[in-house]
Design a protein around this motif. Structure first.
Motif, PDB file in Angstrom:
ATOM      1  N   SER A  60      56.971  36.552  -1.547  1.00 49.44           N
ATOM      2  CA  SER A  60      57.466  35.880  -2.747  1.00 49.44           C
ATOM      3  C   SER A  60      58.687  36.614  -3.264  1.00 49.44           C
ATOM      4  CB  SER A  60      56.404  35.881  -3.851  1.00 49.44           C
ATOM      5  OG  SER A  60      55.282  35.124  -3.486  1.00 49.44           O
ATOM      6  N   TYR A  61      59.485  35.889  -4.026  1.00 51.44           N
ATOM      7  CA  TYR A  61      60.588  36.505  -4.759  1.00 51.44           C
ATOM      8  C   TYR A  61      60.041  36.860  -6.137  1.00 51.44           C
ATOM      9  CZ  TYR A  61      63.586  34.733  -1.082  1.00 51.44           C
ATOM     10  OH  TYR A  61      64.164  34.473   0.125  1.00 51.44           O
ATOM     11  N   ILE A  62      60.215  38.115  -6.526  1.00 56.46           N
ATOM     12  CA  ILE A  62      59.573  38.614  -7.741  1.00 56.46           C
ATOM     13  C   ILE A  62      60.605  39.276  -8.650  1.00 56.46           C
ATOM     14  CG2 ILE A  62      57.899  40.298  -8.615  1.00 56.46           C
ATOM     15  CD1 ILE A  62      56.244  39.780  -6.109  1.00 56.46           C
ATOM     16  N   ALA A  63      60.491  38.992  -9.943  1.00 56.16           N
ATOM     17  CA  ALA A  63      61.267  39.683 -10.971  1.00 56.16           C
ATOM     18  C   ALA A  63      60.301  40.545 -11.758  1.00 56.16           C
ATOM     19  CB  ALA A  63      61.955  38.675 -11.892  1.00 56.16           C
ATOM     20  N   THR A  64      60.705  41.773 -11.995  1.00 53.53           N
ATOM     21  CA  THR A  64      59.791  42.700 -12.669  1.00 53.53           C
ATOM     22  C   THR A  64      60.258  43.091 -14.065  1.00 53.53           C
ATOM     23  OG1 THR A  64      60.900  44.563 -11.607  1.00 53.53           O
ATOM     24  CG2 THR A  64      58.947  43.675 -10.498  1.00 53.53           C
ATOM     25  N   SER A  65      61.368  42.553 -14.515  1.00 53.94           N
ATOM     26  CA  SER A  65      61.849  42.890 -15.860  1.00 53.94           C
ATOM     27  C   SER A  65      62.191  41.616 -16.620  1.00 53.94           C
ATOM     28  CB  SER A  65      63.070  43.811 -15.786  1.00 53.94           C
ATOM     29  OG  SER A  65      64.138  43.131 -15.174  1.00 53.94           O
ATOM     30  N   GLY A  66      62.260  41.740 -17.945  1.00 49.43           N
ATOM     31  CA  GLY A  66      62.544  40.576 -18.776  1.00 49.43           C
ATOM     32  C   GLY A  66      61.282  39.771 -19.025  1.00 49.43           C
ATOM     33  N   THR A  67      61.476  38.546 -19.507  1.00 48.99           N
ATOM     34  CA  THR A  67      60.331  37.653 -19.708  1.00 48.99           C
ATOM     35  C   THR A  67      60.334  36.591 -18.625  1.00 48.99           C
ATOM     36  OG1 THR A  67      61.523  36.067 -21.082  1.00 48.99           O
ATOM     37  CG2 THR A  67      60.524  37.966 -22.222  1.00 48.99           C
ATOM     38  N   ARG A  68      59.193  35.987 -18.440  1.00 48.06           N
ATOM     39  CA  ARG A  68      59.057  34.938 -17.422  1.00 48.06           C
ATOM     40  C   ARG A  68      60.074  33.832 -17.657  1.00 48.06           C
ATOM     41  NH1 ARG A  68      54.853  32.972 -14.006  1.00 48.06           N
ATOM     42  NH2 ARG A  68      54.994  30.708 -13.735  1.00 48.06           N
ATOM     43  N   GLU A  69      60.160  33.375 -18.897  1.00 51.58           N
ATOM     44  CA  GLU A  69      61.080  32.274 -19.217  1.00 51.58           C
ATOM     45  C   GLU A  69      62.537  32.678 -18.992  1.00 51.58           C
ATOM     46  OE1 GLU A  69      58.670  33.402 -21.347  1.00 51.58           O
ATOM     47  OE2 GLU A  69      57.241  31.805 -20.892  1.00 51.58           O
ATOM     48  N   ASP A  70      62.883  33.911 -19.372  1.00 57.16           N
ATOM     49  CA  ASP A  70      64.264  34.391 -19.187  1.00 57.16           C
ATOM     50  C   ASP A  70      64.633  34.463 -17.702  1.00 57.16           C
ATOM     51  OD1 ASP A  70      64.624  34.638 -21.910  1.00 57.16           O
ATOM     52  OD2 ASP A  70      64.318  36.827 -21.938  1.00 57.16           O
ATOM     53  N   ARG A  71      63.711  34.967 -16.887  1.00 59.36           N
ATOM     54  CA  ARG A  71      63.990  35.083 -15.445  1.00 59.36           C
ATOM     55  C   ARG A  71      64.074  33.698 -14.801  1.00 59.36           C
ATOM     56  NH1 ARG A  71      67.008  38.278 -15.000  1.00 59.36           N
ATOM     57  NH2 ARG A  71      66.904  38.246 -17.193  1.00 59.36           N
ATOM     58  N   GLN A  72      63.176  32.795 -15.175  1.00 63.03           N
ATOM     59  CA  GLN A  72      63.218  31.442 -14.610  1.00 63.03           C
ATOM     60  C   GLN A  72      64.524  30.743 -14.998  1.00 63.03           C
ATOM     61  OE1 GLN A  72      59.548  29.711 -16.050  1.00 63.03           O
ATOM     62  NE2 GLN A  72      58.401  30.389 -14.255  1.00 63.03           N
ATOM     63  N   ARG A  73      64.899  30.853 -16.266  1.00 64.63           N
ATOM     64  CA  ARG A  73      66.137  30.240 -16.746  1.00 64.63           C
ATOM     65  C   ARG A  73      67.339  30.872 -16.060  1.00 64.63           C
ATOM     66  NH1 ARG A  73      68.097  26.187 -17.133  1.00 64.63           N
ATOM     67  NH2 ARG A  73      66.184  25.500 -18.078  1.00 64.63           N
ATOM     68  N   ALA A  74      67.321  32.218 -15.919  1.00 64.62           N
ATOM     69  CA  ALA A  74      68.433  32.918 -15.270  1.00 64.62           C
ATOM     70  C   ALA A  74      68.621  32.437 -13.838  1.00 64.62           C
ATOM     71  CB  ALA A  74      68.198  34.425 -15.298  1.00 64.62           C
ATOM     72  N   LEU A  75      67.521  32.246 -13.120  1.00 63.26           N
ATOM     73  CA  LEU A  75      67.619  31.775 -11.738  1.00 63.26           C
ATOM     74  C   LEU A  75      68.140  30.344 -11.685  1.00 63.26           C
ATOM     75  CD1 LEU A  75      67.333  32.154  -8.753  1.00 63.26           C
ATOM     76  CD2 LEU A  75      64.911  31.558  -8.952  1.00 63.26           C
ATOM     77  N   CYS A  76      67.602  29.490 -12.496  1.00 65.13           N
ATOM     78  CA  CYS A  76      68.062  28.095 -12.505  1.00 65.13           C
ATOM     79  C   CYS A  76      69.542  28.008 -12.889  1.00 65.13           C
ATOM     80  CB  CYS A  76      67.208  27.259 -13.454  1.00 65.13           C
ATOM     81  SG  CYS A  76      65.515  27.038 -12.858  1.00 65.13           S
TER      82      CYS A  76
END
Length: 168
Positions: A60-76
């Motif tokens: 899986s691709y995993i982000a370990t910092s920030g918030t879930r919503e911030d990381r999802q939005r950043a990727l999109c």
């Protein structure tokens, strides 16, 4: 040559268990086998800029910092910007193709002017063959030949190939 953009399907997952502390994670189930190496490289760049890294153990691709919503939005957002860059490259390609047509037209006009100037130079009476006017006509023909040569050096096909590679 218009290419269809890569299809990306994100399946968001909860990978926050065991030794992994993930704020956001996903797997890309879309068929990426037909992607070029350049497309894979660009995709990984988007992931890195959005704060994701591939975790081999979880596949899986995993982000370990920030918030879930911030990381999802950043990727999109990052993926959307990548799509916009491809559109800008396509728009630039259209302008280059139009410019090529205009340059071809300008080259044809200059060829006509050069031919007319050469004909006028050749038709000068013998008494004017060594005059300043004759020298100016010779210089004009030479400069027109240089301008025509420079226009011929414009290689829209090579530029198009470079842009196709850049937009992969």
């Amino acid at each position: 040559m218009t290419k269809s953009p890569p299809v990306i399907e994100l399946s968001w997952r909860d990978e926050n268990y065991g030794s992994v502390c993930a704020v956001a994670a996903f797997r890309n189930y879309a068929g990426t086998l037909d992607w070029s190496d350049r497309t894979h490289q660009r995709f990984r760049g988007c992931l890195k800029r959005a704060g994701f890294a591939f975790h081999d153990g979880r596949c899986s691709y995993i982000a370990t910092s920030g918030t879930r919503e911030d990381r999802q939005r950043a990727l999109c957002d990052e993926l959307a910007r990548a799509g916009e860059r491809r559109k800008q490259i396509a728009a630039a390609r259209v302008l280059i193709d139009k410019g090529k047509a205009l340059l071809d037209e300008a080259r044809d006009m200059l060829e006509t002017v050069k031919d007319d100037e050469q004909a006028a130079r050749e038709n000068l009476p013998p008494s004017l063959e060594d005059s300043e006017r004759a020298q100016a006509m010779d210089a004009a023909v030479s400069e027109l030949e240089s301008a025509i040569s420079a226009l011929e050096d414009f290689d829209a096909d090579e530029i198009g190939t470079n842009l196709d590679t850049a937009s992969e």
